[in-house]
Design an enzyme around this catalytic site. Structure first.
Site, short mmCIF file in Angstrom:
data_model
loop_
_atom_site.label_atom_id
_atom_site.label_comp_id
_atom_site.label_asym_id
_atom_site.label_seq_id
_atom_site.Cartn_x
_atom_site.Cartn_y
_atom_site.Cartn_z
N THR A 7 0.84 -1.32 0.15
CA THR A 7 0.08 -0.04 0.01
C THR A 7 0.81 1.28 -0.17
O THR A 7 2.14 1.15 0.31
CB THR A 7 -1.04 0.18 1.40
N ASN A 9 -0.88 3.69 1.57
CA ASN A 9 -1.39 4.74 2.39
C ASN A 9 -0.64 4.60 3.95
O ASN A 9 -0.42 3.60 4.36
CB ASN A 9 -2.74 3.88 2.73
N LYS A 12 -2.65 2.63 6.63
CA LYS A 12 -2.46 1.27 6.68
C LYS A 12 -1.16 0.79 7.05
O LYS A 12 -1.11 -0.02 7.89
CB LYS A 12 -2.97 0.82 5.33
N ASP A 68 -7.70 -4.78 1.54
CA ASP A 68 -8.74 -4.12 0.84
C ASP A 68 -9.98 -3.91 1.63
O ASP A 68 -10.38 -4.70 2.47
CB ASP A 68 -9.09 -4.84 -0.56
N SER A 69 -10.73 -2.74 1.59
CA SER A 69 -11.90 -2.45 2.30
C SER A 69 -13.16 -2.09 1.58
O SER A 69 -12.75 -1.35 0.35
CB SER A 69 -11.31 -1.05 3.21
#
Length: 212
Positions: A7, A9, A12, A68-69
């Site tokens: 990721t 992010n 995260k 993943d969300s």
């Protein structure tokens, strides 16, 4: 052991560093390795997309964790066009910046009465030297940590988690940006969240073949 977190992010990255802090694991990021390529996330669930990403980044590194969300409004049918689902960052096909996400979802919450009950569904995948393992809680268990998305944003921001600025604890009505790590404060919710974290850590430790 070095493990790639698939990721860009930063929130995260911190999440997985905190979850696996008790293990002899050194995390590296896509930026550390100069990886700019991205997989085609064509899965129908967060678990499927996490698996696609983990397998893709497994071609660059031996051990990978990906997440993943999906975001779901509890009061909307799953096939409602307003349901974000897997397209949290690009709800209408256009990728949004953090500020644009706050503006979009605040407006959506406003159209739903200014406050809408929502929950996240997370999928996790681990790639370990050619072996792919995946994990996802069912939606009923995830609803235990549901929260309100509201139309009026907090002034505070969590980089990488823009919707924390318009998310409220449904019991205390505090913004997630004000609550720190204590987003869910009732005894029952804390127990369930703690149990979920234990299941998640156990899954990742087993998939990476490290001792718990």
């Amino acid at each position: 052991m070095k493990v790639l977190i698939g990721t860009t992010n930063p929130s995260k990255v911190r999440r997985f560093e905190e979850l696996m802090s008790g293990f002899d694991i050194e995390f590296v990021t896509l930026g550390d390795l100069g990886i700019t390529q991205e997989p085609d996330e064509s899965g129908k669930t967060p678990e499927e997309n996490a698996a696609i990403k983990a397998k893709f980044y497994g071609s660059f590194f031996d051990r990978v964790i990906c997440n993943d969300s999906g975001l779901y409004f509890d009061g909307l049918p799953l096939d409602d066009e307003r349901q974000p689902g897997l397209n949290i960052r690009a709800p209408r096909g256009k990728r949004l910046s953090d500020d644009e996400m706050i503006e979009y979802y605040a407006a959506l919450s406003s159209s739903l009465g200014g406050k809408a009950l929502a929950y996240y569904l997370d999928g996790i995948a681990v790639y370990n030297c050619g072996k792919l393992s995946t994990y996802m809680e069912d939606s009923e268990a995830t609803r235990a940590s549901s929260f309100y998305l509201v139309s009026r944003p907090s002034a505070k921001r969590h980089p990488g988690w823009p919707l924390d600025s318009i998310s409220l604890n449904r019991n205390t009505m505090d913004y997630f940006t004000e609550s720190g790590d204590n987003k869910y404060d009732t005894t029952n919710e804390n127990i369930m969240l703690g149990e979920y974290r234990q299941r998640l850590v156990s899954f990742m430790a087993g998939a990476l073949e490290v001792e718990i």
